[in-house]
Write a protein that holds these residues in place. Structure first.
Motif, PDB file in Angstrom:
ATOM      1  N   GLY B  97       0.821  -1.215   0.000  1.00  0.00           N
ATOM      2  CA  GLY B  97       0.000   0.000   0.000  1.00  0.00           C
ATOM      3  C   GLY B  97       0.846   1.253   0.000  1.00  0.00           C
ATOM      4  O   GLY B  97       0.458   2.287  -0.539  1.00  0.00           O
ATOM      5  N   SER B  98       2.051   1.163   0.595  1.00  0.00           N
ATOM      6  CA  SER B  98       2.984   2.305   0.614  1.00  0.00           C
ATOM      7  C   SER B  98       3.755   2.416  -0.686  1.00  0.00           C
ATOM      8  O   SER B  98       4.536   3.353  -0.850  1.00  0.00           O
ATOM      9  N   ARG B  99       3.605   1.407  -1.552  1.00  0.00           N
ATOM     10  CA  ARG B  99       4.297   1.361  -2.843  1.00  0.00           C
ATOM     11  C   ARG B  99       5.814   1.426  -2.673  1.00  0.00           C
ATOM     12  O   ARG B  99       6.521   2.142  -3.392  1.00  0.00           O
ATOM     13  N   HIS B 158       7.368   0.475  -8.401  1.00  0.00           N
ATOM     14  CA  HIS B 158       7.073   0.794  -6.998  1.00  0.00           C
ATOM     15  C   HIS B 158       6.043  -0.150  -6.394  1.00  0.00           C
ATOM     16  O   HIS B 158       5.058   0.272  -5.795  1.00  0.00           O
ATOM     17  N   HIS B 196       9.109   9.724  -2.551  1.00  0.00           N
ATOM     18  CA  HIS B 196       8.677  10.265  -1.271  1.00  0.00           C
ATOM     19  C   HIS B 196       9.715  10.036  -0.179  1.00  0.00           C
ATOM     20  O   HIS B 196       9.371   9.857   0.976  1.00  0.00           O
ATOM     21  N   LEU B 206       3.159  10.169   5.840  1.00  0.00           N
ATOM     22  CA  LEU B 206       2.996   9.033   4.932  1.00  0.00           C
ATOM     23  C   LEU B 206       1.964   8.064   5.485  1.00  0.00           C
ATOM     24  O   LEU B 206       2.063   7.620   6.628  1.00  0.00           O
ATOM     25  N   ASN B 207       0.969   7.761   4.675  1.00  0.00           N
ATOM     26  CA  ASN B 207       0.001   6.710   5.004  1.00  0.00           C
ATOM     27  C   ASN B 207      -0.696   6.908   6.341  1.00  0.00           C
ATOM     28  O   ASN B 207      -0.908   5.963   7.089  1.00  0.00           O
ATOM     29  N   ILE B 229      -6.299   4.992  -4.244  1.00  0.00           N
ATOM     30  CA  ILE B 229      -4.928   4.514  -4.079  1.00  0.00           C
ATOM     31  C   ILE B 229      -4.865   3.009  -4.360  1.00  0.00           C
ATOM     32  O   ILE B 229      -3.971   2.512  -5.050  1.00  0.00           O
TER      33      ILE B 229
END
Lengths: 103, 403
Positions: B97-99, B158, B196, B206-207, B229
């Motif tokens: 999910g954070s890629r 990513h 990022h 972040l997130n 996302i």
């Protein structure tokens, strides 16, 4: 760097008031600052400001009399916990409700 | 200079990670992955690898350290097996999910209970919906090449990549392989640069809690909501298949190996019956296919090299006109069928002349997979195209049960 065909959407944002929505509606306790005890307000010097530093929602202003944006303050109480001179009191939101059954 | 070696699969993986110049290694030992992390810690301690080895108390922390490292713009690597992978599960979803472009080797092993240290694919299959790219190696050369390509893929798209290889069959056996030239690897795999990257000069959240709806941030810029996302992750994971093919082509040009990034067919060209399998099991079928070919049966085996993203159209095109597809797999979705079988069936459904499909479950918890058993079951399936009612045909057959 990612391939240009990829947008790579993530949840990355500049921290600021409203970053997680209108969180003021979550609040059950409101922070009230007693400026007679608050260090920058009392000394007239830009000092301390731990409430500003620790606020996870970035809703405390870095001013001589720190102001809290109640639109976004979710009432977590971290500012009251961190204040070294105990100038911030968490007061139940019930105190601010108008138009109760008796009125 | 490239180098020809004879070594274990775990050491082959470690040497690939060394060549990839990973800068942070955080791993917790678990059989049969242990020698891989031991080798990496040795390389770092001996000054042969310029990386930080972070000793952690669990797999959950291992991936947590890698997530932190990757968020700070550092190339990170971890490895695990079995219950260790399951202990990481929460962080697997978080990394995807954070890629974050992480690479992890999963040395496949059965999962408890009851305890088993032996090989099957249940660990990897249980994490198929975590948002990671999952690739499966069949030999030591593929472990090396796929690990190097995995870093390139992860950093371009990513999305984190899981390089799977069979416990013991590959991890502890010795096999010849070629270790590529370090300078050529550096050209193939340039320095990692994350959009990022954590930077005190440019603070970012972040997130954090992400609302159901898209909204404007404090700068008035529209930010995606959670569902947007996740949709983007899905779309770009599908697109990653194409990038994986491009990377393979580039790798082939530089190193002279490749050409089968998604499917690796063996004697499939005119085949009426095609076995589909992942990992070493596909290689074991080469002997079975040769024997049945000698007997006049038109049989082939198709190794699936990448399981997530599932190459739906590619594999369906390859199999749509054969008579029958025989899916042999080392795992299943309990109460249903083999996951690979179900995925293949779904991929073939839109094709009007779709083949018969049969599902075979083999080798759970290291149960010996006899080549004779593979031969007998495959021959039977080929000779009797329709085994029974549709429901019987759709029920997985367990091979090698000792009940």
């Amino acid at each position: 760097m990612p391939d240009s065909r990829f947008k790579v959407l993530t949840s990355a944002s500049t921290s600021g008031p409203g970053d997680a929505g209108r969180t003021g509606s979550w609040r059950v306790e409101r922070p009230i600052i007693d400026y007679s005890r608050c260090t920058p307000a009392k000394t007239g010097k830009a000092s301390c400001h731990l409430c500003w530093l620790y606020c996870p929602d970035n809703v405390v202003s870095k001013t001589l009399e720190p102001k809290i944006d109640l639109e976004y303050c979710k009432g977590c109480g971290i500012c009251a916990e961190e204040c070294p001179v105990k100038a911030i009191e968490m007061v139940s939101e019930e105190q601010f409700v108008k138009g109760g059954e008796d009125e | 200079m490239s180098e020809k070696l004879i070594d274990s699969g775990n050491n082959a993986a470690a040497m690939a990670v060394q060549l990839a110049a990973a800068e942070v290694i955080a791993a917790y030992p678990i059989t049969p992955q242990t020698p891989l992390t031991e080798k990496l810690s040795e390389l770092i301690a001996a000054g042969k690898m310029d990386a930080e080895y972070v000793a952690v108390e669990s797999e959950h922390s291992a991936l947590g350290v890698c997530i932190g490292a990757a968020s700070a713009g550092v190339r990170a690597f971890t490895a695990t097996s079995s219950n260790g992978l399951l202990y990481m599960s929460e962080q697997l979803h978080w990394a995807a999910g954070s890629r974050l472009p992480l690479v992890m080797c999963v040395v496949n092993r059965g999962i408890g209970a009851p305890w088993s240290v032996w090989n099957d694919h249940q660990d990897a299959m249980s994490q198929r919906d975590a948002g990671w790219i999952q690739i499966f190696a069949k030999d030591h050369q593929e472990i090396v090449d796929m690990t190097l390509k995995a870093f390139r893929l992860a950093e371009l798209v990513h999305i984190p990549v899981m390089v799977n290889y069979d416990g013991y069959y590959l991890s502890h056996t010795y096999m010849p392989f070629e270790l590529p030239d370090a300078q050529t690897v550096r050209e193939f795999l340039p320095t990692y640069d994350y959009a990022h990257t954590l930077d005190p000069e440019k603070p970012e959240s972040l997130n954090t809690v992400t609302l159901p709806d898209a909204r404007n941030d404090i700068n008035g810029v529209k930010q995606p909501g959670y569902m947007d996302i996740r949709h983007n992750l899905h779309q770009e994971m599908r697109l990653a298949l194409q990038v994986w093919e491009e990377i393979d082509a580039d790798f082939q040009q530089r190193f002279g190996r490749g050409g089968t990034p998604i499917l690796d067919p063996y004697r499939c060209d005119d085949a009426d019956f095609v076995v589909v399998a992942m990992g070493t099991l596909a290689n074991q079928f080469h002997d079975v296919v040769d024997r049945l070919r000698d007997e006049g049966l038109k049989v082939g085996v198709l190794a699936l090299q990448i399981y997530r993203p599932f190459p739906t159209a590619i594999i369906a095109e390859a199999l749509q006109s054969v008579k029958a597809v025989l899916v042999y797999e080392k795992g299943l979705s309990y109460g249903n069928q083999g996951a690979l079988y179900a995925d293949l069936k779904s991929a073939l459904y839109p094709y009007p002349n779709r083949p018969q499909l049969h599902n075979f479950i083999v080798g759970l918890g290291g149960r010996d997979i006899g080549t004779e058993d593979l031969y007998q079951t495959l021959k039977t399936a080929c000779l009797q195209e329709a085994l029974g009612t549709p429901e019987q045909n759709d029920t997985p057959q367990w091979i090698g049960l000792q009940l």
